[in-house]
Design an enzyme around this catalytic site. Structure first.
Site, PDB file in Angstrom:
ATOM      1  CG  HIS A 168      -2.092   0.923   1.065  1.00 26.53           C
ATOM      2  ND1 HIS A 168      -2.043   2.268   1.351  1.00 26.53           N
ATOM      3  CD2 HIS A 168      -3.335   0.670   0.608  1.00 26.53           C
ATOM      4  CE1 HIS A 168      -3.210   2.800   1.071  1.00 26.53           C
ATOM      5  NE2 HIS A 168      -4.023   1.857   0.623  1.00 26.53           N
ATOM      6  CG  ASP A 214      -8.571  -4.025  -3.640  1.00 26.65           C
ATOM      7  OD1 ASP A 214      -9.788  -3.897  -3.464  1.00 26.65           O
ATOM      8  OD2 ASP A 214      -7.839  -3.110  -4.055  1.00 26.65           O
TER       9      ASP A 214
HETATM   10  C1  LIG Z   1      -0.408  -0.480  -3.963  1.00 24.00           C
HETATM   11  C2  LIG Z   1       0.981  -0.229  -4.568  1.00 24.00           C
HETATM   12  C3  LIG Z   1       0.786   0.350  -5.985  1.00 24.00           C
HETATM   13  C4  LIG Z   1       1.698   0.785  -3.694  1.00 24.00           C
HETATM   14  O1  LIG Z   1       2.880   0.969  -4.326  1.00 24.00           O
HETATM   15  P1  LIG Z   1       3.975   2.070  -4.062  1.00 24.00           P
HETATM   16  O2  LIG Z   1       3.743   2.896  -2.877  1.00 24.00           O
HETATM   17  O3  LIG Z   1       4.118   2.790  -5.349  1.00 24.00           O
HETATM   18  O4  LIG Z   1       5.194   1.132  -3.717  1.00 24.00           O
HETATM   19  P2  LIG Z   1       6.102   0.418  -4.758  1.00 24.00           P
HETATM   20  O5  LIG Z   1       5.297  -0.183  -5.865  1.00 24.00           O
HETATM   21  O6  LIG Z   1       7.153   1.403  -5.139  1.00 24.00           O
HETATM   22  O7  LIG Z   1       6.688  -0.728  -3.872  1.00 24.00           O
HETATM   23  C5  LIG Z   1       7.770  -0.601  -2.946  1.00 24.00           C
HETATM   24  C6  LIG Z   1       8.535  -1.922  -2.935  1.00 24.00           C
HETATM   25  O8  LIG Z   1       7.672  -2.966  -2.483  1.00 24.00           O
HETATM   26  C7  LIG Z   1       7.499  -3.935  -3.524  1.00 24.00           C
HETATM   27  N1  LIG Z   1       6.086  -4.251  -3.598  1.00 24.00           N
HETATM   28  C8  LIG Z   1       5.047  -3.420  -3.355  1.00 24.00           C
HETATM   29  N2  LIG Z   1       3.899  -4.067  -3.535  1.00 24.00           N
HETATM   30  C9  LIG Z   1       4.223  -5.319  -3.877  1.00 24.00           C
HETATM   31  C10 LIG Z   1       3.447  -6.437  -4.207  1.00 24.00           C
HETATM   32  N3  LIG Z   1       2.098  -6.377  -4.201  1.00 24.00           N
HETATM   33  N4  LIG Z   1       4.077  -7.591  -4.523  1.00 24.00           N
HETATM   34  C11 LIG Z   1       5.415  -7.652  -4.524  1.00 24.00           C
HETATM   35  N5  LIG Z   1       6.200  -6.606  -4.222  1.00 24.00           N
HETATM   36  C12 LIG Z   1       5.601  -5.444  -3.917  1.00 24.00           C
HETATM   37  C13 LIG Z   1       7.918  -3.233  -4.803  1.00 24.00           C
HETATM   38  O9  LIG Z   1       8.338  -4.162  -5.784  1.00 24.00           O
HETATM   39  C14 LIG Z   1       9.022  -2.358  -4.303  1.00 24.00           C
HETATM   40  O10 LIG Z   1      10.174  -3.154  -4.114  1.00 24.00           O
HETATM   41  P3  LIG Z   1      11.626  -2.593  -4.509  1.00 24.00           P
HETATM   42  O11 LIG Z   1      11.809  -1.395  -3.622  1.00 24.00           O
HETATM   43  O12 LIG Z   1      12.497  -3.739  -4.225  1.00 24.00           O
HETATM   44  O13 LIG Z   1      11.521  -2.225  -5.953  1.00 24.00           O
HETATM   45  C15 LIG Z   1       1.796  -1.525  -4.640  1.00 24.00           C
HETATM   46  O14 LIG Z   1       1.977  -2.060  -3.342  1.00 24.00           O
HETATM   47  C16 LIG Z   1       1.156  -2.546  -5.551  1.00 24.00           C
HETATM   48  O15 LIG Z   1       1.333  -2.483  -6.791  1.00 24.00           O
HETATM   49  N6  LIG Z   1       0.381  -3.528  -5.000  1.00 24.00           N
HETATM   50  C17 LIG Z   1      -0.320  -4.482  -5.809  1.00 24.00           C
HETATM   51  C18 LIG Z   1      -1.618  -3.884  -6.358  1.00 24.00           C
HETATM   52  C19 LIG Z   1      -2.665  -3.735  -5.305  1.00 24.00           C
HETATM   53  O16 LIG Z   1      -2.902  -4.634  -4.512  1.00 24.00           O
HETATM   54  N7  LIG Z   1      -3.336  -2.584  -5.325  1.00 24.00           N
HETATM   55  C20 LIG Z   1      -4.427  -2.290  -4.385  1.00 24.00           C
HETATM   56  C21 LIG Z   1      -4.010  -1.208  -3.436  1.00 24.00           C
HETATM   57  S1  LIG Z   1      -5.227  -0.976  -2.165  1.00 24.00           S
END
Ligand SMILES: CC(C)(COP(=O)(O)OP(=O)(O)OC[C@H]1O[C@@H](n2cnc3c(N)ncnc32)[C@H](O)[C@@H]1OP(=O)(O)O)[C@@H](O)C(=O)NCCC(=O)NCCS
Length: 376
Positions: A262, A313
């Site tokens: 998140h 979710d």
């Molecule tokens: C929600 C989300 C977009 C938040 O992302 P964010 O704040 O932009 O954080 P990042 O995507 O930059 O993630 C930070 C780190 O955690 C990892 N990470 C985050 N969510 C992850 C996931 N669901 N699975 C695996 N790794 C994940 C990223 O790969 C990143 O690792 P790194 O630093 O080694 O590259 C992200 O966690 C995600 O894509 N989750 C899956 C989609 C989801 O469930 N969305 C619903 C949100 S309520």
């Protein structure tokens, strides 16, 4: 090149507004709607009462709640022209795209569409909240060439939706659990879709445009679309003992596991434990915990390997699947629940409006000499 000191990709950490609607306390993994803890609202309130709270800033008394419920019931229908037009949508259309079109269409029939006053927006918000479940049910049934099911005014908001979508009333605890999931989905501060609604109405555009933009924004798998992806993942895994290898393979390929992580919560999403309990309750009622068990196994492996916890979710997927909801309606369900939060945000924005127009940092070329096309 000079760089701007306050550039933050994805606006991460930027405070883009002040709100009294909801508050996330990341350190305590807690969430409040208008000062009330989501755990109390999810277990003791109803969606209708929570929607009133979000729109009006306070809980209703008994007479106000009864009046609000009957106004919502009276507004559940949508114009016949909307049903006719949705009936022409191709069968392959995704329910979320149909909902985006549907809410935009409904706006055309609202006589107050262009009245941007606070009171008119409250009235329109009630209509939007009332009609969204009807649009979601129609948005699935019509493209699949199923007959529409008329709303029933003897059922509460959540149970009536299940009835309109599935053509049967929810049994056992399912109506209450579904209602609770809608409360949990109803609001979440400055998330991407609510922010899209803020941006849209900050130009003094109308509430339907704001909600249409929000639906389009929620659709993506990094936001509301994740609940559908979670269910596809559970089906792809198929058996609990295959979950470990499935997750390890994905993580090995540096792929994300949907339903985890998140932007704001780094110590766990306050809403996920409530939904995990609900997923267990619904599977125990049905005596079929297959999907819940795979989900719990995935949760264990992702936590162990990445330290990541489920978000809102993750457990809604097994809950909705077990209730018989088609997967493509999961994100529309999120949208119809979030309608209350979106409308509250639109009204808060317009009550104290300032055009949202951030700046950007130019990183392209400069000083190029223009040549006519024949000389390039
Ligand atoms: C929600 C989300 C977009 C938040 O992302 P964010 O704040 O932009 O954080 P990042 O995507 O930059 O993630 C930070 C780190 O955690 C990892 N990470 C985050 N969510 C992850 C996931 N669901 N699975 C695996 N790794 C994940 C990223 O790969 C990143 O690792 P790194 O630093 O080694 O590259 C992200 O966690 C995600 O894509 N989750 C899956 C989609 C989801 O469930 N969305 C619903 C949100 S309520």
């Amino acid at each position: 090149m000079e760089t701007s000191s306050n550039y933050s990709p994805g606006l991460e950490g930027i405070v883009a507004g002040r709100t009294t609607i909801s508050e996330i306390d990341e350190a305590r993994s807690s969430l409040m709607f208008r000062g009330y803890d989501i755990r109390d609202l999810a277990t003791k309130s109803t969606y209708e009462e929570t929607a009133f709270l979000l729109l009006n800033g306070r809980l209703p008394d008994a007479a106000e709640l009864a009046a609000f419920e009957s106004r919502l019931k009276a507004e559940r229908g949508v114009p016949g022209e909307v049903i006719d037009l949705l009936g022409k949508i191709p069968a392959h259309a995704h329910s979320m795209d149909v909902l985006r079109t549907g809410i935009s269409l409904v706006g055309l029939f609202d006589p107050e569409e262009w009245d941007g006053s606070h009171d008119a927006n409250i009235r329109k918000a009630e209509r939007i909240i009332a009609k969204m479940p009807t649009l979601v049910a129609l948005g699935y049934r019509l493209p699949h060439r199923m007959k529409p099911v008329e709303p029933r005014d003897d059922l509460p908001h959540a149970a009536n939706f299940l009835y309109m979508l599935l053509d049967k009333e929810p049994d056992g605890p399912k109506g209450r659990i579904f209602d609770s999931s809608m409360i949990i989905y109803a609001e979440h501060e400055y998330n991407a879709s609510s922010f899209a609604a803020h941006v849209t109405v900050s130009t003094l555009s109308d509430i339907y445009s704001g909600i249409t933009a929000a639906v389009g924004t929620l659709k993506g798998p990094l936001h509301g679309g994740a609940n559908e992806e979670v269910m596809k993942m559970l089906i792809d895994i198929g058996e609990g003992d295959k979950a470990e290898k499935w997750v390890m393979d994905r993580l090995g390929r540096k792929e994300k596991i949907m339903g985890f992580g998140h932007r704001v919560y780094k110590h766990g999403d306050s809403r996920a434990p409530i939904l995990k309990e609900a997923s267990k309750e619904v599977c125990e009622f049905d005596g079929y915990c297959h999907w819940h068990e795979i989900a719990v196994k995935v949760e264990e492996v992702v936590k162990r390997e990445k330290g990541l916890l489920p978000n809102v979710d993750f457990f809604t997927a097994s809950i909705y699947y077990l209730m018989g909801l088609p997967i493509e309606t999961f994100t529309p369900v999120f949208a119809m629940a979030r309608a209350a939060g979106w409308c509250a945000h639109v009204i808060e924005q317009l009550d104290d409006n300032r055009l949202i127009r951030p700046a950007s940092e130019y990183v392209g070329q400069r000083g190029l000499v223009y040549k006519p096309v024949g000389e390039r």
